[in-house]
Design a protein around this motif. Structure first.
Motif, PDB file in Angstrom:
ATOM      1  N   HIS A  85      35.818  36.946  34.867  1.00  0.00           N
ATOM      2  CA  HIS A  85      35.634  36.014  33.756  1.00  0.00           C
ATOM      3  C   HIS A  85      36.337  34.677  33.960  1.00  0.00           C
ATOM      4  O   HIS A  85      36.090  33.737  33.202  1.00  0.00           O
ATOM      5  N   ASP A  86      37.221  34.592  34.934  1.00  0.00           N
ATOM      6  CA  ASP A  86      37.947  33.338  35.167  1.00  0.00           C
ATOM      7  C   ASP A  86      38.305  33.252  36.650  1.00  0.00           C
ATOM      8  O   ASP A  86      39.132  34.014  37.151  1.00  0.00           O
ATOM      9  N   ALA A  87      37.680  32.314  37.339  1.00  0.00           N
ATOM     10  CA  ALA A  87      37.885  32.162  38.784  1.00  0.00           C
ATOM     11  C   ALA A  87      39.317  31.781  39.136  1.00  0.00           C
ATOM     12  O   ALA A  87      39.731  31.917  40.299  1.00  0.00           O
ATOM     13  N   ASP A  88      40.081  31.304  38.166  1.00  0.00           N
ATOM     14  CA  ASP A  88      41.458  30.905  38.441  1.00  0.00           C
ATOM     15  C   ASP A  88      42.449  32.072  38.371  1.00  0.00           C
ATOM     16  O   ASP A  88      43.634  31.899  38.673  1.00  0.00           O
ATOM     17  N   MET A  89      41.972  33.259  37.971  1.00  0.00           N
ATOM     18  CA  MET A  89      42.906  34.366  37.772  1.00  0.00           C
ATOM     19  C   MET A  89      43.512  34.862  39.081  1.00  0.00           C
ATOM     20  O   MET A  89      44.740  35.021  39.181  1.00  0.00           O
ATOM     21  N   PHE A  90      42.704  35.105  40.095  1.00  0.00           N
ATOM     22  CA  PHE A  90      43.247  35.599  41.358  1.00  0.00           C
ATOM     23  C   PHE A  90      44.263  34.624  41.963  1.00  0.00           C
ATOM     24  O   PHE A  90      45.352  35.051  42.374  1.00  0.00           O
ATOM     25  N   PRO A  91      43.948  33.326  42.034  1.00  0.00           N
ATOM     26  CA  PRO A  91      44.950  32.387  42.560  1.00  0.00           C
ATOM     27  C   PRO A  91      46.247  32.390  41.757  1.00  0.00           C
ATOM     28  O   PRO A  91      47.338  32.248  42.333  1.00  0.00           O
ATOM     29  N   LEU A  92      46.136  32.553  40.436  1.00  0.00           N
ATOM     30  CA  LEU A  92      47.346  32.599  39.608  1.00  0.00           C
ATOM     31  C   LEU A  92      48.200  33.811  39.965  1.00  0.00           C
ATOM     32  O   LEU A  92      49.422  33.699  40.127  1.00  0.00           O
ATOM     33  N   ILE A  93      47.571  34.984  40.087  1.00  0.00           N
ATOM     34  CA  ILE A  93      48.320  36.198  40.419  1.00  0.00           C
ATOM     35  C   ILE A  93      48.969  36.061  41.794  1.00  0.00           C
ATOM     36  O   ILE A  93      50.115  36.474  42.005  1.00  0.00           O
ATOM     37  N   ALA A  94      48.249  35.452  42.731  1.00  0.00           N
ATOM     38  CA  ALA A  94      48.807  35.227  44.072  1.00  0.00           C
ATOM     39  C   ALA A  94      50.022  34.306  44.012  1.00  0.00           C
ATOM     40  O   ALA A  94      51.020  34.524  44.702  1.00  0.00           O
ATOM     41  N   GLU A  95      49.943  33.310  43.152  1.00  0.00           N
ATOM     42  CA  GLU A  95      51.050  32.353  43.001  1.00  0.00           C
ATOM     43  C   GLU A  95      52.270  33.003  42.354  1.00  0.00           C
ATOM     44  O   GLU A  95      53.402  32.809  42.803  1.00  0.00           O
ATOM     45  N   ARG A  96      52.030  33.800  41.319  1.00  0.00           N
ATOM     46  CA  ARG A  96      53.141  34.346  40.531  1.00  0.00           C
ATOM     47  C   ARG A  96      53.656  35.694  41.017  1.00  0.00           C
ATOM     48  O   ARG A  96      54.722  36.148  40.581  1.00  0.00           O
ATOM     49  N   LYS A  97      52.913  36.349  41.897  1.00  0.00           N
ATOM     50  CA  LYS A  97      53.359  37.612  42.507  1.00  0.00           C
ATOM     51  C   LYS A  97      53.694  38.690  41.473  1.00  0.00           C
ATOM     52  O   LYS A  97      54.646  39.454  41.631  1.00  0.00           O
ATOM     53  N   CYS A  98      52.924  38.773  40.410  1.00  0.00           N
ATOM     54  CA  CYS A  98      53.186  39.789  39.388  1.00  0.00           C
ATOM     55  C   CYS A  98      52.226  40.961  39.580  1.00  0.00           C
ATOM     56  O   CYS A  98      51.149  40.812  40.166  1.00  0.00           O
ATOM     57  N   PRO A  99      52.594  42.150  39.107  1.00  0.00           N
ATOM     58  CA  PRO A  99      51.653  43.275  39.147  1.00  0.00           C
ATOM     59  C   PRO A  99      50.375  42.921  38.378  1.00  0.00           C
ATOM     60  O   PRO A  99      50.431  42.232  37.354  1.00  0.00           O
ATOM     61  N   TYR A 100      49.257  43.442  38.865  1.00  0.00           N
ATOM     62  CA  TYR A 100      47.951  43.059  38.322  1.00  0.00           C
ATOM     63  C   TYR A 100      47.084  44.304  38.167  1.00  0.00           C
ATOM     64  O   TYR A 100      46.852  45.039  39.124  1.00  0.00           O
ATOM     65  N   ILE A 101      46.626  44.544  36.934  1.00  0.00           N
ATOM     66  CA  ILE A 101      45.731  45.662  36.658  1.00  0.00           C
ATOM     67  C   ILE A 101      44.298  45.159  36.663  1.00  0.00           C
ATOM     68  O   ILE A 101      43.957  44.217  35.931  1.00  0.00           O
ATOM     69  N   ILE A 102      43.459  45.779  37.490  1.00  0.00           N
ATOM     70  CA  ILE A 102      42.036  45.430  37.516  1.00  0.00           C
ATOM     71  C   ILE A 102      41.238  46.613  36.966  1.00  0.00           C
ATOM     72  O   ILE A 102      41.505  47.760  37.303  1.00  0.00           O
ATOM     73  N   MET A 103      40.284  46.312  36.110  1.00  0.00           N
ATOM     74  CA  MET A 103      39.472  47.355  35.487  1.00  0.00           C
ATOM     75  C   MET A 103      38.015  47.207  35.892  1.00  0.00           C
ATOM     76  O   MET A 103      37.544  46.096  36.143  1.00  0.00           O
ATOM     77  N   HIS A 104      37.296  48.326  35.930  1.00  0.00           N
ATOM     78  CA  HIS A 104      35.862  48.270  36.202  1.00  0.00           C
ATOM     79  C   HIS A 104      35.094  48.060  34.907  1.00  0.00           C
ATOM     80  O   HIS A 104      35.258  48.797  33.936  1.00  0.00           O
ATOM     81  N   MET A 105      34.246  47.043  34.909  1.00  0.00           N
ATOM     82  CA  MET A 105      33.356  46.762  33.783  1.00  0.00           C
ATOM     83  C   MET A 105      32.181  45.958  34.320  1.00  0.00           C
ATOM     84  O   MET A 105      32.321  45.218  35.299  1.00  0.00           O
ATOM     85  N   ARG A 106      31.051  46.086  33.660  1.00  0.00           N
ATOM     86  CA  ARG A 106      29.903  45.226  33.964  1.00  0.00           C
ATOM     87  C   ARG A 106      29.647  44.338  32.765  1.00  0.00           C
ATOM     88  O   ARG A 106      29.671  44.801  31.624  1.00  0.00           O
ATOM     89  N   GLY A 107      29.362  43.069  33.017  1.00  0.00           N
ATOM     90  CA  GLY A 107      29.093  42.133  31.934  1.00  0.00           C
ATOM     91  C   GLY A 107      30.345  41.823  31.144  1.00  0.00           C
ATOM     92  O   GLY A 107      31.457  41.773  31.679  1.00  0.00           O
ATOM     93  N   ARG A 108      30.170  41.629  29.852  1.00  0.00           N
ATOM     94  CA  ARG A 108      31.260  41.341  28.928  1.00  0.00           C
ATOM     95  C   ARG A 108      31.186  42.324  27.767  1.00  0.00           C
ATOM     96  O   ARG A 108      30.149  42.951  27.552  1.00  0.00           O
ATOM     97  N   PRO A 109      32.269  42.444  26.994  1.00  0.00           N
ATOM     98  CA  PRO A 109      32.234  43.415  25.894  1.00  0.00           C
ATOM     99  C   PRO A 109      31.009  43.303  24.989  1.00  0.00           C
ATOM    100  O   PRO A 109      30.485  44.311  24.525  1.00  0.00           O
ATOM    101  N   VAL A 110      30.518  42.077  24.765  1.00  0.00           N
ATOM    102  CA  VAL A 110      29.385  41.898  23.866  1.00  0.00           C
ATOM    103  C   VAL A 110      28.123  42.596  24.374  1.00  0.00           C
ATOM    104  O   VAL A 110      27.282  43.041  23.586  1.00  0.00           O
ATOM    105  N   ASP A 111      27.973  42.721  25.706  1.00  0.00           N
ATOM    106  CA  ASP A 111      26.742  43.305  26.248  1.00  0.00           C
ATOM    107  C   ASP A 111      26.983  44.426  27.261  1.00  0.00           C
ATOM    108  O   ASP A 111      26.042  44.906  27.895  1.00  0.00           O
ATOM    109  N   MET A 112      28.224  44.862  27.420  1.00  0.00           N
ATOM    110  CA  MET A 112      28.540  45.802  28.504  1.00  0.00           C
ATOM    111  C   MET A 112      27.799  47.134  28.386  1.00  0.00           C
ATOM    112  O   MET A 112      27.509  47.781  29.391  1.00  0.00           O
ATOM    113  N   GLN A 113      27.470  47.560  27.157  1.00  0.00           N
ATOM    114  CA  GLN A 113      26.775  48.837  27.006  1.00  0.00           C
ATOM    115  C   GLN A 113      25.289  48.739  27.336  1.00  0.00           C
ATOM    116  O   GLN A 113      24.562  49.736  27.257  1.00  0.00           O
ATOM    117  N   ASN A 114      24.848  47.543  27.738  1.00  0.00           N
ATOM    118  CA  ASN A 114      23.489  47.391  28.266  1.00  0.00           C
ATOM    119  C   ASN A 114      23.461  47.600  29.778  1.00  0.00           C
ATOM    120  O   ASN A 114      22.404  47.506  30.398  1.00  0.00           O
TER     121      ASN A 114
END
Length: 207
Positions: A85-114
Motif C-alpha cells: 500500500h505504500d512504496a516508501d515502507m520498505f525503504p523506511l524499515i531498511a533505514e530504521r532497522k526495526c522489526p517488521y511484521i508482514i501479513m498476507h492479504m490480497r487487495g485492500r480491506p474494502v475488497d479483500m473478500q473478493n
C-alpha cells in the motif's frame, strides 16, 4: 478508554501491545492518513511515557505514519499490506532497522473478500512470503515476522485449513504471528457473536 485497555493488558501479562487506529475489517474503507495520525497521536505518546518497558507495535500501512510513530518510540511496525500500500515502507524499515511484521492479504480491506480464489493456498501464500522476504533481505532487512493473515482474503474454510497447516510456514525460518481472537472464523463457526466466543478463541489459541 484506550489507556485503560492498555493498562489492563499489561497488568495481565502482555509483553507486546499492538496499537492500530484504523479498522481493517472486511469491507472497511481507509479513513485517511490525517485521521489515522490524529488517533494514534492522541494515545501513543502517553503509552510510551507511562509504560517504558513495554514493547509497542504500530499497525499501519502508511510509511509516513510509521516514521512518526518510530520517532515517538515505537518498537515494531506491523504492516498488513507487506509494503503493497505504500512504496516508501520498505525503504523506511531498511533505514530504521526495526522489526517488521508482514501479513498476507490480497487487495485492500474494502475488497479483500473478493479475492479468495487460490490454485494452491499454501503454495500461493508461501510464494508471497518468499518474494517479500527475498526483496527485504536484498535491502538489508532481516528482522522479519510473518503473519498468514487469518480473515484477510480468506474464507472461513480456508482459515481453518491454514490453522491446521501452520507448520508449513516454518519453512521461512521467521517468527510466525497468528491473529485469530474473536474473528469471524470463530463466531461464524459457532453461530455466535464476537462478544460471546472467548471459549472458542481460547480453544483455537491453545491449538
Amino acid at each position: 478508554s484506550a489507556f485503560s485497555r492498555c493498562t489492563k493488558l499489561i497488568e495481565e501479562g502482555a509483553t507486546i501491545i499492538d496499537v492500530g487506529a484504523i479498522s481493517t475489517r472486511p469491507g472497511s474503507l481507509y479513513q485517511g492518513a490525517e485521521e489515522e495520525n490524529k488517533r494514534l497521536m492522541s494515545v501513543f505518546p502517553l503509552f510510551r511515557k507511562e509504560f517504558p518497558e513495554t514493547i509497542f507495535s504500530i499497525d499501519t500501512s502508511n510509511a509516513e505514519i510509521a516514521r512518526q510513530m518510530l520517532d515517538e518510540g515505537a518498537d515494531i511496525i506491523n504492516d498488513i499490506s507487506a509494503g503493497e500500500h505504500d512504496a516508501d515502507m520498505f525503504p523506511l524499515i531498511a533505514e530504521r532497522k526495526c522489526p517488521y511484521i508482514i501479513m498476507h492479504m490480497r487487495g485492500r480491506p474494502v475488497d479483500m473478500q473478493n479475492h479468495v480464489e487460490y490454485d494452491d493456498i499454501i503454495g500461493d501464500i508461501n510464494k508471497y512470503f518468499l518474494d517479500k522476504i527475498e526483496r527485504l533481505h536484498s535491502i538489508g532487512i532481516s528482522d522479519i515476522l510473518i503473519d498468514p493473515g487469518f480473515g484477510f482474503s480468506k474464507t472461513t474454510e480456508q482459515n481453518y485449513f491454514l490453522l491446521n497447516k501452520l507448520q508449513v510456514f516454518k519453512f521461512h525460518n521467521k517468527p510466525l504471528v497468528v491473529g485469530i481472537s474473536r474473528k469471524s472464523m470463530v463466531y461464524k463457526a459457532l453461530g455466535s457473536t464476537p462478544e460471546n466466543v472467548l471459549p472458542g478463541t481460547i480453544a483455537l489459541q491453545a491449538m
